[in-house]
Design a protein around this motif. Structure first.
Motif, PDB file in Angstrom:
ATOM      1  N   LEU A 145      -9.970 -30.464 -26.065  1.00  0.00           N
ATOM      2  CA  LEU A 145      -8.850 -30.725 -25.163  1.00  0.00           C
ATOM      3  C   LEU A 145      -8.040 -29.443 -25.008  1.00  0.00           C
ATOM      4  O   LEU A 145      -7.610 -28.853 -25.997  1.00  0.00           O
ATOM      5  CB  LEU A 145      -7.955 -31.830 -25.720  1.00  0.00           C
ATOM      6  N   ILE A 146      -7.852 -29.012 -23.766  1.00  0.00           N
ATOM      7  CA  ILE A 146      -7.053 -27.822 -23.481  1.00  0.00           C
ATOM      8  C   ILE A 146      -5.775 -28.275 -22.781  1.00  0.00           C
ATOM      9  O   ILE A 146      -5.828 -28.889 -21.716  1.00  0.00           O
ATOM     10  CB  ILE A 146      -7.832 -26.826 -22.614  1.00  0.00           C
ATOM     11  N   ILE A 147      -4.650 -27.983 -23.399  1.00  0.00           N
ATOM     12  CA  ILE A 147      -3.347 -28.354 -22.854  1.00  0.00           C
ATOM     13  C   ILE A 147      -2.652 -27.077 -22.384  1.00  0.00           C
ATOM     14  O   ILE A 147      -2.319 -26.203 -23.193  1.00  0.00           O
ATOM     15  CB  ILE A 147      -2.476 -29.077 -23.905  1.00  0.00           C
ATOM     16  N   PHE A 148      -2.442 -26.973 -21.074  1.00  0.00           N
ATOM     17  CA  PHE A 148      -1.840 -25.759 -20.502  1.00  0.00           C
ATOM     18  C   PHE A 148      -1.116 -26.122 -19.208  1.00  0.00           C
ATOM     19  O   PHE A 148      -1.694 -26.062 -18.122  1.00  0.00           O
ATOM     20  CB  PHE A 148      -2.920 -24.709 -20.238  1.00  0.00           C
ATOM     21  N   ASP A 203     -11.892 -31.238 -21.615  1.00  0.00           N
ATOM     22  CA  ASP A 203     -10.902 -31.921 -20.787  1.00  0.00           C
ATOM     23  C   ASP A 203      -9.663 -31.045 -20.697  1.00  0.00           C
ATOM     24  O   ASP A 203      -9.373 -30.244 -21.604  1.00  0.00           O
ATOM     25  CB  ASP A 203     -10.534 -33.286 -21.367  1.00  0.00           C
ATOM     26  N   PHE A 204      -8.922 -31.218 -19.611  1.00  0.00           N
ATOM     27  CA  PHE A 204      -7.775 -30.351 -19.331  1.00  0.00           C
ATOM     28  C   PHE A 204      -6.520 -31.185 -19.101  1.00  0.00           C
ATOM     29  O   PHE A 204      -6.571 -32.226 -18.438  1.00  0.00           O
ATOM     30  CB  PHE A 204      -8.059 -29.500 -18.096  1.00  0.00           C
ATOM     31  N   VAL A 205      -5.412 -30.720 -19.638  1.00  0.00           N
ATOM     32  CA  VAL A 205      -4.102 -31.349 -19.417  1.00  0.00           C
ATOM     33  C   VAL A 205      -3.182 -30.309 -18.796  1.00  0.00           C
ATOM     34  O   VAL A 205      -2.988 -29.220 -19.365  1.00  0.00           O
ATOM     35  CB  VAL A 205      -3.486 -31.855 -20.741  1.00  0.00           C
ATOM     36  N   ARG A 251      -7.644 -39.244 -30.544  1.00  0.00           N
ATOM     37  CA  ARG A 251      -8.546 -39.258 -31.696  1.00  0.00           C
ATOM     38  C   ARG A 251      -9.998 -38.965 -31.330  1.00  0.00           C
ATOM     39  O   ARG A 251     -10.818 -38.707 -32.221  1.00  0.00           O
ATOM     40  CB  ARG A 251      -8.452 -40.594 -32.433  1.00  0.00           C
ATOM     41  N   SER A 252     -10.323 -38.990 -30.043  1.00  0.00           N
ATOM     42  CA  SER A 252     -11.708 -38.699 -29.649  1.00  0.00           C
ATOM     43  C   SER A 252     -12.009 -37.202 -29.617  1.00  0.00           C
ATOM     44  O   SER A 252     -13.169 -36.807 -29.442  1.00  0.00           O
ATOM     45  CB  SER A 252     -11.999 -39.306 -28.275  1.00  0.00           C
ATOM     46  N   TYR A 253     -10.989 -36.353 -29.783  1.00  0.00           N
ATOM     47  CA  TYR A 253     -11.189 -34.908 -29.667  1.00  0.00           C
ATOM     48  C   TYR A 253     -11.348 -34.254 -31.033  1.00  0.00           C
ATOM     49  O   TYR A 253     -10.693 -34.624 -32.016  1.00  0.00           O
ATOM     50  CB  TYR A 253     -10.012 -34.266 -28.921  1.00  0.00           C
ATOM     51  N   ILE A 278      -6.907 -35.358 -34.245  1.00  0.00           N
ATOM     52  CA  ILE A 278      -7.564 -34.094 -33.906  1.00  0.00           C
ATOM     53  C   ILE A 278      -7.550 -33.190 -35.131  1.00  0.00           C
ATOM     54  O   ILE A 278      -6.488 -32.796 -35.615  1.00  0.00           O
ATOM     55  CB  ILE A 278      -6.872 -33.406 -32.716  1.00  0.00           C
ATOM     56  N   ARG A 279      -8.722 -32.839 -35.612  1.00  0.00           N
ATOM     57  CA  ARG A 279      -8.813 -32.108 -36.875  1.00  0.00           C
ATOM     58  C   ARG A 279      -8.336 -30.659 -36.751  1.00  0.00           C
ATOM     59  O   ARG A 279      -7.681 -30.129 -37.639  1.00  0.00           O
ATOM     60  CB  ARG A 279     -10.262 -32.137 -37.384  1.00  0.00           C
ATOM     61  N   THR A 280      -8.712 -29.987 -35.652  1.00  0.00           N
ATOM     62  CA  THR A 280      -8.389 -28.572 -35.486  1.00  0.00           C
ATOM     63  C   THR A 280      -7.465 -28.401 -34.287  1.00  0.00           C
ATOM     64  O   THR A 280      -7.783 -28.852 -33.185  1.00  0.00           O
ATOM     65  CB  THR A 280      -9.663 -27.740 -35.277  1.00  0.00           C
TER      66      THR A 280
END
Length: 339
Positions: A5-8, A35-37, A81-83, A108-110
């Motif tokens: 997941l990329i949040i930008f 996926d992008f946010v 939680r899917s990431y 999200i682990r990392t």
């Protein structure tokens, strides 16, 4: 790596400068789902990069909960939680640990969080700065221009648009930007438009919601120009793909033209091209000497996002209309046989 997941939630130019880094991440994890946010206005354009499986609105409730110390919505937890990995390019001074802890809590682990704005000294290109923030993920730090392909529907839109103006060659002129301090005088752009009209070039002027006053003044100062107002970014990209060149300030629109691949002349009057130069193989920069340290000129070729291209930097004492028109004509005469 399963899902990333990329949040930008950045502006258009910032997003486009991040694309080579995101592409490098995809190359490193070719089977991962990205996926992008971010800002919904850019989702149509991002689909043309074929990098993302899905795009999500940063302003939705799922993401607002990230910044509340108490909110803990089950729907958000189910989403996150899917990431396996979250990359967050967001300025949140003092809240980085809180944000990372919440994403960890959601499963999200990392989590990698980094301020997306590079410091001006020493200058480092924005794309390279973002690359450094995720270098621990990558085997190589070699970047290439992002892949970009218009959909058939967008290509048809552009063809239909220009059917209304047969037998014309087109140049994009964009006199705006996100900040007045980055803008070359509007009156100077009017001179450039008139000079292009005299040489029988059609001029396409994109106008955003905050630029209506630009349109009104340009209509008074110059002859023929076609204004396109509040058009979706991906549709602008489609129109640009059928033009011969673009002239503009340091703005998201100039970055868009460079991404599309047309020769793009960018005028830097208040920002440093060593940090903000667009990605592209045909990017030409005119910069006032006050915007960039003169010692950078000798090494600028190493800082350009794309090397071994036609891209160039020229530092001048003042960005006069004569200098700009001369450069525009030079670019058009060198490229028009290819378009």
């Amino acid at each position: 790596m399963g899902k990333i997941l990329i949040i930008f939630p950045g502006a258009l130019g910032d997003i486009l400068l991040a694309l080579p880094v995101i592409q490098a991440i995809k190359h490193r994890f070719p089977t991962a789902v990205l996926d992008f946010v971010g800002d919904v206005r850019y989702f149509g354009l991002l689909k043309c990069t074929f990098l993302f499986n899905s795009c999500f609105d940063f302003n939705s409730s799922d993401f607002i909960t990230l910044f509340s110390p108490t909110a803990n919505y089950p729907a958000a937890a189910n989403f996150f939680r899917s990431y396996d990995l979250a990359i967050v390019w967001l300025r949140c001074p003092g809240s980085e640990k809180q944000l990372a802890d919440k994403l960890n809590k959601y499963g999200i682990r990392t989590v990698i969080i980094n301020d997306p704005n590079p410091q001006p000294h020493p200058p480092i290109h924005h794309t390279r700065y973002l690359l450094n923030s995720v270098k621990q993920l990558l085997e190589s730090q070699i970047l290439v221009p992002p892949y970009f392909r218009l959909t058939g529907e967008l290509q048809q839109f552009a063809r239909s648009f220009f059917l209304n103006y047969p037998n014309r060659r087109w140049v994009v002129v964009h006199p705006g930007s996100g900040s007045p301090c980055k803008n070359w005088p509007l009156e100077n752009f009017a001179v450039v438009i008139n000079q292009l009209n005299e040489r029988d070039w059609g001029v396409l002027v994109p106008i955003g919601p905050a630029e209506r006053s630009n349109k009104e003044l340009l209509q008074k100062l110059c002859g023929r120009a076609v204004f396109v107002e509040n058009l979706a970014i991906e549709k602008l990209a489609a129109l640009f793909s059928r033009c011969s060149a673009c002239i503009g300030n340091d703005s998201g629109i100039s970055h868009l033209a460079a991404l599309v691949g047309i020769p793009t002349l960018v005028l830097f009057v208040g920002t440093n091209p060593a940090i903000w130069a667009p990605w592209g193989k045909n990017v030409f920069i005119l910069a006032k000497d006050s915007t960039i340290p003169i010692t950078t000129e000798q090494t600028f070729c190493l800082k350009l996002p794309v090397s071994n291209t036609k891209s160039s930097l020229q530092i001048v004492e003042c960005l006069s209309t004569v200098k700009v028109i001369h450069k525009v004509i030079e670019i058009l005469e060198g490229e028009q046989t290819s378009y």
